[in-house]
Design a protein around this motif. Structure first.
Motif, PDB file in Angstrom:
ATOM      1  N   PRO A 299       0.754  -1.159   0.021  1.00 25.69           N
ATOM      2  CA  PRO A 299      -0.082  -0.002   0.028  1.00 25.69           C
ATOM      3  C   PRO A 299       0.650   1.330  -0.242  1.00 25.69           C
ATOM      4  O   PRO A 299       0.558   2.330  -0.782  1.00 25.69           O
ATOM      5  CB  PRO A 299      -0.889  -0.308   1.138  1.00 25.69           C
ATOM      6  CG  PRO A 299      -0.843  -1.631   1.626  1.00 25.69           C
ATOM      7  CD  PRO A 299       0.331  -2.127   0.902  1.00 25.69           C
ATOM      8  N   SER A 300       1.857   1.344   0.763  1.00 25.75           N
ATOM      9  CA  SER A 300       2.747   2.508   0.867  1.00 25.75           C
ATOM     10  C   SER A 300       3.616   2.685  -0.401  1.00 25.75           C
ATOM     11  O   SER A 300       4.227   3.569  -0.513  1.00 25.75           O
ATOM     12  CB  SER A 300       3.523   2.384   1.986  1.00 25.75           C
ATOM     13  OG  SER A 300       2.678   2.717   3.155  1.00 25.75           O
ATOM     14  N   GLY A 301       3.904   1.520  -1.073  1.00 22.66           N
ATOM     15  CA  GLY A 301       4.839   1.685  -2.243  1.00 22.66           C
ATOM     16  C   GLY A 301       4.464   2.236  -3.509  1.00 22.66           C
ATOM     17  O   GLY A 301       5.059   2.933  -4.356  1.00 22.66           O
ATOM     18  N   HIS A 302       3.043   2.224  -3.620  1.00 20.97           N
ATOM     19  CA  HIS A 302       2.501   2.585  -4.930  1.00 20.97           C
ATOM     20  C   HIS A 302       2.978   3.917  -5.260  1.00 20.97           C
ATOM     21  O   HIS A 302       3.228   4.334  -6.486  1.00 20.97           O
ATOM     22  CB  HIS A 302       0.907   2.533  -5.124  1.00 20.97           C
ATOM     23  CG  HIS A 302       0.495   1.186  -4.953  1.00 20.97           C
ATOM     24  ND1 HIS A 302       0.688   0.253  -6.071  1.00 20.97           N
ATOM     25  CD2 HIS A 302      -0.117   0.323  -4.295  1.00 20.97           C
ATOM     26  CE1 HIS A 302       0.446  -1.026  -5.867  1.00 20.97           C
ATOM     27  NE2 HIS A 302      -0.308  -1.083  -4.710  1.00 20.97           N
ATOM     28  N   ALA A 303       2.826   4.994  -4.546  1.00 19.46           N
ATOM     29  CA  ALA A 303       2.869   6.342  -4.418  1.00 19.46           C
ATOM     30  C   ALA A 303       4.366   6.697  -4.865  1.00 19.46           C
ATOM     31  O   ALA A 303       4.830   7.353  -5.625  1.00 19.46           O
ATOM     32  CB  ALA A 303       2.622   7.152  -3.530  1.00 19.46           C
ATOM     33  N   VAL A 304       5.417   5.710  -4.200  1.00 19.14           N
ATOM     34  CA  VAL A 304       6.650   5.921  -4.303  1.00 19.14           C
ATOM     35  C   VAL A 304       7.215   5.800  -5.863  1.00 19.14           C
ATOM     36  O   VAL A 304       7.860   6.346  -6.246  1.00 19.14           O
ATOM     37  CB  VAL A 304       7.464   5.143  -3.391  1.00 19.14           C
ATOM     38  CG1 VAL A 304       8.918   5.051  -3.732  1.00 19.14           C
ATOM     39  CG2 VAL A 304       7.103   5.358  -1.901  1.00 19.14           C
ATOM     40  N   PHE A 305       6.731   4.617  -6.396  1.00 23.77           N
ATOM     41  CA  PHE A 305       7.288   4.129  -7.630  1.00 23.77           C
ATOM     42  C   PHE A 305       6.478   5.027  -8.752  1.00 23.77           C
ATOM     43  O   PHE A 305       6.647   4.662  -9.965  1.00 23.77           O
ATOM     44  CB  PHE A 305       7.156   2.584  -7.899  1.00 23.77           C
ATOM     45  CG  PHE A 305       8.016   2.010  -6.861  1.00 23.77           C
ATOM     46  CD1 PHE A 305       9.591   2.035  -7.036  1.00 23.77           C
ATOM     47  CD2 PHE A 305       7.708   1.553  -5.600  1.00 23.77           C
ATOM     48  CE1 PHE A 305      10.436   1.619  -6.363  1.00 23.77           C
ATOM     49  CE2 PHE A 305       8.561   1.033  -4.751  1.00 23.77           C
ATOM     50  CZ  PHE A 305       9.964   0.932  -5.055  1.00 23.77           C
ATOM     51  N   ARG A 306       5.390   5.923  -8.438  1.00 28.29           N
ATOM     52  CA  ARG A 306       4.987   6.564  -9.533  1.00 28.29           C
ATOM     53  C   ARG A 306       5.385   7.879  -9.668  1.00 28.29           C
ATOM     54  O   ARG A 306       5.263   8.723 -10.462  1.00 28.29           O
ATOM     55  CB  ARG A 306       3.458   6.761  -9.133  1.00 28.29           C
ATOM     56  CG  ARG A 306       2.526   5.456  -9.738  1.00 28.29           C
ATOM     57  CD  ARG A 306       1.313   5.785  -9.829  1.00 28.29           C
ATOM     58  NE  ARG A 306       0.598   4.719  -9.840  1.00 28.29           N
ATOM     59  CZ  ARG A 306      -0.562   4.020  -9.039  1.00 28.29           C
ATOM     60  NH1 ARG A 306      -0.504   4.765  -7.879  1.00 28.29           N
ATOM     61  NH2 ARG A 306      -0.947   2.845  -9.286  1.00 28.29           N
ATOM     62  N   ASP A 307       6.255   8.475  -8.343  1.00 26.27           N
ATOM     63  CA  ASP A 307       6.615   9.806  -8.228  1.00 26.27           C
ATOM     64  C   ASP A 307       7.785  10.112  -9.412  1.00 26.27           C
ATOM     65  O   ASP A 307       8.724   9.311  -9.453  1.00 26.27           O
ATOM     66  CB  ASP A 307       7.335   9.758  -6.918  1.00 26.27           C
ATOM     67  CG  ASP A 307       8.000  11.229  -6.599  1.00 26.27           C
ATOM     68  OD1 ASP A 307       7.150  11.968  -5.961  1.00 26.27           O
ATOM     69  OD2 ASP A 307       9.109  11.569  -6.936  1.00 26.27           O
ATOM     70  N   ALA A 308       7.566  11.366  -9.940  1.00 24.82           N
ATOM     71  CA  ALA A 308       8.483  11.518 -11.091  1.00 24.82           C
ATOM     72  C   ALA A 308      10.039  11.707 -10.718  1.00 24.82           C
ATOM     73  O   ALA A 308      10.708  11.332 -11.537  1.00 24.82           O
ATOM     74  CB  ALA A 308       8.133  12.951 -11.891  1.00 24.82           C
ATOM     75  N   SER A 309      10.091  12.427  -9.599  1.00 31.20           N
ATOM     76  CA  SER A 309      11.611  12.247  -9.018  1.00 31.20           C
ATOM     77  C   SER A 309      12.152  11.060  -8.911  1.00 31.20           C
ATOM     78  O   SER A 309      13.438  10.674  -9.214  1.00 31.20           O
ATOM     79  CB  SER A 309      11.632  13.187  -8.054  1.00 31.20           C
ATOM     80  OG  SER A 309      10.916  12.865  -6.894  1.00 31.20           O
TER      81      SER A 309
END
Length: 416
Positions: A124-134
């Protein structure tokens, strides 16, 4: 093993064989490589690109929090990651910058970075990390460093005949169908300059003849790949992140190419995936003139939440990835006006950061001409057609058992 209700089976079907199907093999690989990384680690990370990736997480509190939580969530679920913190993960990634995948008869792992991110990326916490542009911009730099290593002479460690790791041992040659390819057995490393040179090896002349070269109604496969999905009446914009993962043309081609995307509204899509053992060059599906040839920066390890916590080697997010992952687009205006423009989209999955385009807009290509290639790692591709063009696809899922590998330059669709 994990005991929560979302636990996947210990053995998973991994499309294309890029990583081991048994979780026990994956865990053993992670622990072995992590131990080697710790044993060889100095006081600081060696690779500037990995140093910058580590600094990104160190300096950005939100990213650091999310990745730390994703690692913790995966470990609490019982997965053996080989590391327990961002710092330990960076040590492993730094070590992988000089890693060459060996052949393995039963637990091949060609995408080592993907293997280490396998569980945090779908927590659940990983999805946003691996979509982050930076994060993705920095991963691109890291993967390009690995690509540079794989393109050099020091990457030839396993290009030999010694079993069980050598890519020219008896079992590997049989699995690869190596006799179909160009190589020089009398030369060191059989004439390959590097791992990438071997990975992008070419067929011998005549090994893949072009189907019906003079019949424009026969569309040929742009890759040596197994059918994954077909879809009709595709939309300009759709909810590509849901379970069914419909294709979203505006997102696939990018908003900057809206006029190109609009050509395919109401049209058809054919998607297929490549195997770790297959040929990795791309060929023109039709004869005509190249109108577009461009790369799109995107994600490398982002999966659709709708698929649940089992990433299955990015298998089940292939439709989603056409809209978000790093990819290359080549559009060809067919000589047959009834066919119009055909677009081929080559998607880098996981550790693929190098989609190499070999044609330019305005260039004329014959059906079957080489137009580009993937360097290392997993990959999938799509052919897109305008509305009313396709009469039928010759290979349409679902299949009973394993889908066939459709040879490059073989018939894949028939136009009306």
């Amino acid at each position: 093993m994990p005991t929560n209700r979302n636990t996947p089976p210990a053995t998973r079907r991994r499309l294309g064989g890029w990583m081991a199907s048994e979780e026990a093999h994956m865990a053993a690989f992670r622990e072995k490589i992590a131990a080697e990384a710790r044993a060889h680690a100095g006081d600081r990370l060696r690779t500037p690109a990995v140093q910058e990736l580590a600094r990104l997480f160190d300096d950005n509190a939100v990213l650091r929090m999310c990745l730390t939580r994703a690692i913790d969530e995966a470990r609490e679920a019982g997965y053996r990651l080989g590391y327990a913190s961002i710092g330990e993960l960076m040590t492993v990634i730094d070590h992988l910058m000089t890693y060459t995948p060996p052949f393995s008869e039963e637990s091949l792992i060609v995408c080592p970075v993907n293997a280490f991110l396998d569980w945090p990326m779908c927590m659940p916490s990983g999805h946003a990390v691996f979509r982050d542009a930076s994060v993705n911009a920095q991963f691109k730099r890291v993967l390009n460093v690995w690509c540079d290593f794989l393109g050099g002479p020091h990457s030839r460690a396993h290009l030999d005949t010694s079993g069980p790791d050598g890519w020219f041992c008896d079992e590997a040659r049989k699995r690869l169908g190596l006799s179909q390819f160009q190589y020089r057995q009398d030369q060191p490393h059989w004439g390959f300059d590097s791992w990438n040179d071997f990975f992008t090896r070419r067929f011998r002349d005549g090994a893949r003849p072009v189907a019906a070269p003079d019949d424009p109604h026969v569309i040929v496969s742009a890759c040596e790949a197994s059918p994954y999905h077909t879809e009709t009446n595709v939309k300009l914009r759709d909810t590509f992140w849901i379970k069914s993962q419909p294709y979203s043309l505006r997102d696939l081609f990018t908003p900057a190419r809206l006029s190109l995307a609009e050509r395919f509204v109401g049209g058809d899509v054919y998607q297929a995936y490549l195997s770790a053992y297959n040929y990795h060059r791309w060929h023109a599906p039709v004869r005509g003139v190249v109108t577009h040839a461009y790369r799109v920066d995107g994600t490398y390890y982002s999966v659709a939440e709708a698929e649940g916590p089992d990433p299955a080697g990015l298998n089940d997010s292939q439709g989603y990835m056409t809209a978000v992952a790093a990819r290359a687009v080549v559009a060809i205006s067919s000589d047959d006006p009834g066919i119009g423009t055909v677009a081929a989209v080559f998607v880098g999955m996981g550790d693929v950061s190098s989609c190499v385009i070999e044609v330019v807009p305005g260039q004329r290509v014959d059906k079957g001409d080489e137009i580009g290639y993937f360097q290392f790692g997993g990959s999938t591709y799509c052919l897109l057609f305008e509305a009313g063009v396709i009469d039928r696809f010759l290979y349409a899922p679902p299949f009973e058992g394993e889908p066939p590998v459709v040879q490059v330059n073989a018939s894949v669709a028939i136009a009306r």
